[in-house]
Design an enzyme around this catalytic site. Structure first.
Site, short mmCIF file in Angstrom:
data_model
loop_
_atom_site.label_atom_id
_atom_site.label_comp_id
_atom_site.label_asym_id
_atom_site.label_seq_id
_atom_site.Cartn_x
_atom_site.Cartn_y
_atom_site.Cartn_z
N CYS A 46 0.81 -1.23 0.00
CA CYS A 46 0.00 0.00 0.00
C CYS A 46 0.84 1.28 0.00
CB CYS A 46 -0.94 0.00 1.20
SG CYS A 46 -1.96 -1.46 1.29
N HIS A 93 -3.69 6.98 3.44
CA HIS A 93 -4.06 5.70 2.82
C HIS A 93 -5.47 5.33 3.28
CE1 HIS A 93 -4.11 1.70 1.40
NE2 HIS A 93 -3.79 1.10 2.53
N ASN A 101 -10.16 -0.34 0.03
CA ASN A 101 -8.70 -0.24 0.08
C ASN A 101 -8.13 -0.71 -1.27
OD1 ASN A 101 -5.96 -0.56 0.50
ND2 ASN A 101 -6.16 -1.63 2.45
#
Ligand code: UT7
Length: 331
Positions: free
Chosen positions: A116, A258, A288
């Site tokens: 990520c 994030h 996500n």
């Protein structure tokens, strides 16, 4: 060769697959509920790639928009950095597949594997490339088809992720309407690697012809532990970045974190004593999207004209590795 005076984001873009899977859709085949997903994560829906929409295609579409935003053409791109853990193929790399789609025949291209946080790793690498080669135009793309590595029988992970891509064009400044990359800090702790894994098919868990794939082929994680580390690491790295730049939280106009879990974002904001209205949050729409999360959010915030000139913006992320980082942008 002169060192560039500033290194800039000259353009941004995003692309997500058309198909949307809502929480209510998920209720039909996963032992879950819209209420659980919404209250525990903030996610309402996610975009899902079809078999015709691999990582490089999503990335190429986002890159086209970023180049158009920068007023540049693919021929001007000198380097391609592609952050992903879901490449179309292992060889050629996703960056090469993306380059073919954009018609960029030559030049350095490589994938970055940092889950990520991959886009921030890409930004820092691009800064280094532009410092060494001031004439460079670096395309940094975060693109993921996370759902290609999702076990739909694992309700602890399958409801969290989505597919998509975001891109940024990095070059020597100034970049009218763009942002200067003022500073980037990256960090990580490999002793925490077991908390989030995709093992199956790697050289430590090779697959033989005819093997059935096991659960380890997919994303596996210890959510609660990651949650704690995520809040702690992003808080620490953002504070370190502010200290290094002699800034306080009050000097920051927007934080783009994030998008993994709304509760992680809320805990971070509380620890930083930052105002929630100044945090860009789009997790409800995308879930996500791993390495694509930050560049999608950045491109979307810019498309919505939410970042006026003069703004100081912090990007911050964490991910499997574990790793984490933060970047300061001056618009
Ligand atoms: O980009 C980095 C990637 N990873 C992350 O960001 C993950 C960070 N962690 C998280 O976001 C959260 O830990 C999760 C959303 C993954 C889980 O939330 P939680 O509040 O930590 O829940 P939990 O794992 O402690 O599970 C609580 C309960 C359990 O049931 P029991 O044992 O209390 O009866 C789970 O079985 O919720 C259950 N559960 C679900 N129920 C309905 C877990 N997943 C689901 C689900 N639907 N999808």
């Amino acid at each position: 060769m002169a060192t560039p005076t500033s290194i800039c984001i000259a353009g941004t873009g995003l692309h997500v697959p058309e198909r949307i899977l809502t929480n209510v859709d998920l209720e039909r085949f996963v032992d879950t509920s819209d209420e659980w997903i919404t209250s525990r994560t903030g996610i309402k829906q996610r975009h899902i790639s079809s078999a015709q929409e691999p990582c490089s295609l999503l990335g190429a579409e986002a890159a086209k928009r970023a180049l158009a935003d920068a007023g540049m053409s693919p021929e001007q791109v000198t380097h391609v950095l592609m952050a992903t853990f879901t490449p179309d193929t292992f060889i050629p790399s996703a960056s090469y597949s993306l380059r073919s789609r954009l018609g960029i025949p030559r030049g350095m291209a490589m994938d970055i594997s940092a889950a990520c946080t991959g886009f921030l790793f890409g930004l820092e690498t691009a800064r280094a490339l532009v410092t060494v080669h001031p004439e460079a135009v670096v395309l940094v793309v975060g693109s993921e088809v996370v759902t290609s590595r999702i076990n739909w029988e694992d309700r602890g992970t399958c409801v969290l992720f989505g597919d998509g891509a975001g891109a940024a064009v990095i070059a020597s400044g100034p970049a009218p309407g763009g942002a200067t990359i003022v500073d980037v800090i990256l960090d990580g702790d490999s002793s925490l690697g077991e908390l989030l894994t995709v093992r199956g098919g790697g050289s430590a868990a090779p697959l033989c012809p005819g093997d059935r794939i096991g659960d380890d082929f997919f994303v596996q994680m210890q959510g609660r532990e990651i949650f704690k580390h995520a809040v702690r690491s992003m808080n620490t790295v953002v504070r370190k970045l502010l200290d290094r730049q002699n800034l306080s939280v009050a000097d920051i106009d927007m934080i783009i974190p994030h998008q993994a879990n709304i509760r992680i974002i809320e805990s971070l904001i509380k620890k930083l004593e930052f105002s929630e209205e100044k945090v860009y949050i789009n997790i409800a729409s995308y879930g996500n999207t791993s390495a694509a999360s930050i560049p999608i959010a950045l491109a979307e915030a810019r498309e919505k004209s939410l970042i006026p000139e003069g703004s100081k913006v912090i990007l911050t992320s964490f991910g499997g590795g574990l790793n984490w980082g933060a970047a300061l942008l001056q618009f």
